[in-house]
Motif scaffolding. Sequence first.
Motif, PDB file in Angstrom:
ATOM      1  N   TYR A   1       0.725  -1.237   0.085  1.00  0.00           N
ATOM      2  CA  TYR A   1      -0.089   0.096  -0.204  1.00  0.00           C
ATOM      3  C   TYR A   1       0.969   1.444  -0.148  1.00  0.00           C
ATOM      4  CZ  TYR A   1      -4.237   2.743   0.890  1.00  0.00           C
ATOM      5  OH  TYR A   1      -5.280   3.512   0.786  1.00  0.00           O
ATOM      6  N   ALA A   2       2.014   1.185   0.855  1.00  0.00           N
ATOM      7  CA  ALA A   2       2.853   2.470   0.823  1.00  0.00           C
ATOM      8  C   ALA A   2       3.447   2.583  -0.420  1.00  0.00           C
ATOM      9  CB  ALA A   2       3.824   1.957   2.007  1.00  0.00           C
ATOM     10  N   ILE A   3       4.013   1.611  -1.031  1.00  0.00           N
ATOM     11  CA  ILE A   3       4.758   1.662  -2.479  1.00  0.00           C
ATOM     12  C   ILE A   3       3.595   2.275  -3.478  1.00  0.00           C
ATOM     13  CG2 ILE A   3       5.779   0.638  -4.216  1.00  0.00           C
ATOM     14  CD1 ILE A   3       7.036  -1.430  -2.120  1.00  0.00           C
ATOM     15  N   SER A   4       2.375   1.710  -3.423  1.00  0.00           N
ATOM     16  CA  SER A   4       1.606   2.120  -4.571  1.00  0.00           C
ATOM     17  C   SER A   4       1.203   3.448  -4.186  1.00  0.00           C
ATOM     18  CB  SER A   4       0.394   1.216  -4.429  1.00  0.00           C
ATOM     19  OG  SER A   4       0.740  -0.108  -4.469  1.00  0.00           O
ATOM     20  N   THR A   5       0.918   3.914  -3.161  1.00  0.00           N
ATOM     21  CA  THR A   5       0.677   5.260  -2.696  1.00  0.00           C
ATOM     22  C   THR A   5       1.589   6.355  -3.252  1.00  0.00           C
ATOM     23  OG1 THR A   5      -0.730   4.649  -0.890  1.00  0.00           O
ATOM     24  CG2 THR A   5      -0.063   6.864  -1.009  1.00  0.00           C
ATOM     25  N   PHE A   6       3.007   5.790  -3.039  1.00  0.00           N
ATOM     26  CA  PHE A   6       4.161   6.894  -3.156  1.00  0.00           C
ATOM     27  C   PHE A   6       4.204   7.011  -4.739  1.00  0.00           C
ATOM     28  CE2 PHE A   6       8.362   7.260  -4.367  1.00  0.00           C
ATOM     29  CZ  PHE A   6       8.967   8.293  -3.566  1.00  0.00           C
TER      30      PHE A   6
END
Length: 453
Positions: free
Chosen positions: A365-370
């Motif tokens: 989720y963090a990678i996709s958001t970034f």
Amino acid sequence: MDNENNLFEKVSTWLRNSVMLKLLTITILMLLLLIPSAMINDVISERQNLQQEAITEVSGKWANSQEINGPILTIPLLYEYEKEGELIETIVYQYILPQKLNIDGKLKPQVLNRGIYDVVVYDSDLIVNGTFNMDFSFDENHLKEIQYDKAFLTIGFSDLRGIGNNINFKWGEESLKVESGSKITDLISSGITIYPQNIAAKKDQQIDFNFTVALQGSQDLMFVPVGGTTHVNLKSEWSSPSFKGSFLPKNRDINEAGFIADWNVLELNRNYPQSWSGRSMKDKMDASAFGVNLLNEVDDYKKAQRSAKYSVMTIALTFLVFFLVEVINKKRIHPFQYILVGLALSLFYILLVSISEHSNFNLAYAISTFGIVGMISLYALYIIKARKLVIILILTLIGIYGFVYVTLQLADYSLLIGSIGLSVILGLTMYFTRKIDWYNLQSAKQEKLADHE
């Protein structure tokens, strides 16, 4: 001719600068972007199905979910009656359940891999003991013979392939031979059969029984409470169990080291008696089953599917920011640019699913958001050319994805959080647009164009 050109120019100018037309265009674009959103949901469902196929395949080779039912003592009764001058004999089974049933078990889970998918299976060591009260009565109307010598015990196991040891069944002081298969398939479709001796001589007594079984299975371990009192105690190193069925544990202790759970079920808690004849109680017995499911700690596909449900809100709020930039900053953004931004927002969910298949959900989720926030922000910086507004856009996107993430973590409070979040968003929108004169917005645009000319 000049009048026609002037009219054409006015219409063209109105089409380019009409706020209502722009809102209509944005709304249509949002509806069109529902198509890729629906396709993304189909992709997530397809990956879920592939995961379930992997679970089914591994479980089929290891052993499927297990349900233990029994032991049940069955005594054949021979009835004789006259019909139209002819004597007819028929066999009716009398089913007798134990007065006490105690099961102590230890589950040793392990995770098997099938491609990129994890499948939870277990080994279990179960110690089963209890007591039969042999003080029973029968319907003596037309009863010709009680066939004690043909009595047998049945213990049900959902998947016999999971049995890992030769079962030594102790009946009183006797050790009895165990045979594979069930003779009462209308009640227990899969199981083992034991033939006790000297049932007639032990009438009106209490007979103890016990056995141990090493049992393999996948995900679920269930028990049918056939005892007048049924007590089950389970221990395991699995830290995320899901207790299921008709009864929850009376006591439980769950921590990072595993869980301990105790069930205690009385005859009065279930909807079938201790003894009956003839008719099957299978449906009622199956309905009374309880046990534990060894959940995989994170079901990433369910979380991804739930997050995809917020795609419309994410697209709508992002488009709203771009639209307000147009209105407040007097910066025109082409519909094609809206489409690119909308497709980038839709891409977030594909990234989330694909990355979470190879890492944990939070990191994915963090990678996709970034990645998506960075992509849209750099594109917006080129379009808007105002860093302050781009920072507002970045904060908005981070706020949206943060809101969705919190909602996913707190499933039980998702409606409450969602309603509060949407209220806050609406309030902020009303606050930032409070000074906009929507009726004079069109004329203000035209005056600015005239001054520019």
